[in-house]
Write an enzyme that holds these catalytic residues in place. Sequence first.
Site: not given
Ligand code: NAD
Length: 448
Positions: A138
């Site tokens: 990561k």
């Molecule tokens: P993203 O940036 O697309 O979306 C993040 C979301 O979280 C947004 O809607 C944002 O408004 C919200 N957010 C941020 N701070 C917040 C808070 N304090 N309270 C409530 N909501 C809040 O990110 P993503 O890619 O969707 O990733 C989200 C999670 O999923 C992370 O933990 C990431 O590590 C995990 N993840 C992502 C992927 C991927 O392929 N993108 C894969 C596995 C895991």
Amino acid sequence: MPRRVTSALPNQFGCGIHNTLARSTMSQLSYVGADTSSPWHTYLSQVDRVLPYLGPLARWSETLKRPKRALIVDVPIEMDDGSVAHFEGYRVQHNLSRGPGKGGVRYHPDVTLEEVMALSAWMTVKCAAVNLPYGGAKGGIRVDPKKLSLKELERMTRRYTSEIGIIIGPQQDIPAPDVNTNAQIMAWMMDTYSMNIGGTATGVVTGKPLHLGGSLGRVKATGRGVFVTGREAARRLNLPLEGARIAVQGMGNVGGAAAELFVQAGARLVAVQDHTGTLVNPNGFDIADAMAVLKRDGGIANYREAERIEDEAFWDVDCDILIPAALESQLTPARAARVKAKLVLEGANGPTLPAADDVLAERGILVVPDVICNAGGVTVSYFEWVQDFSSFFWSEDEINLRLDRIMVDALKKIWDTADRHRISLRTATFAVACERILIAREERGLYP
Ligand code: NAD
């Protein structure tokens, strides 16, 4: 005694680190903080819970508790106003026993080495849980990317890529998007790495734009995986998706795509929380309108057909399925005691503290843990990497079908393990994954 590391430590840990470490019996690593709700401590306690199920392989378990390699880099860039700014970046390779490192890059003001270590470790477990030939890695930069211009963002991304270029590569470690990074950032990373080696290495990152060796289906793959594991878990709970009420924290890449698929399957989206606020509508959001608002504003706050409530009240919302899909450490024991859902699908990495896991289990609430629930993204990243190597690209249907099959098979094996040992799905996922990781460790042996 904890190992003492006296080399220059990042400012984030400040003074008092050695006192902290003396108290830290869980980790024995001298660069972790004392906060037992931190993601790295959460990960370590998850490993401790799986040890009884590893048999003789447990003798290798210390392997799981230490990152193989952690790189801290200074990322200086010239800002548009002529000043020079320095950002701190990280790339951690937690374990490479089963293959090259794999894991995203996060841009966020709260990124720390310790957080990146935890995220890299969860990638090791996740890749093994779905049996991909990868280890876990990561990366991240401590920055608020919203405060940078596009050109500054590009300069920072390129310098960071160059700095971590000594440890990444298509056969070594393959970054991907995570919070606040996207296909454009992957394109800059791929180009920078390629310029440095004097060729075009599309396989050095995944989550790229389609024109540059990206894969169909990648953008929504994590949300699709959340949906597939949720569909299977709901079936086992006799919870029909038709009419099921879902609440989603984080409507980004993961939460937004998962919500759309659940609504397509007949579920009702009754609550949404993101960084701009918390909205509820017991009759269900209009998903197309909600997605349009998110696309236009970057947040849900201006969606009109719902009532705005206090952020903390999100955890009291009446729902059947709760999907934390934003950040780590969201489900504390106090919040877990208030959750109304029957099923929690961890779209985010590490959203549930270990003590909250216990509260949910005592209350009979089933948790599909992150290390399997959100593995859809890395699975399609693997498809992208394979397609890049063969220069032969698959159709979206083919990708979605293969993804569905891998997720269903992986969850079935995990469920059987959970039933056999009468353990949670999280501990069962760790048991399946850690066995694979430690067998690889043992078969490779120690060098020299
Ligand atoms: P993203 O940036 O697309 O979306 C993040 C979301 O979280 C947004 O809607 C944002 O408004 C919200 N957010 C941020 N701070 C917040 C808070 N304090 N309270 C409530 N909501 C809040 O990110 P993503 O890619 O969707 O990733 C989200 C999670 O999923 C992370 O933990 C990431 O590590 C995990 N993840 C992502 C992927 C991927 O392929 N993108 C894969 C596995 C895991």
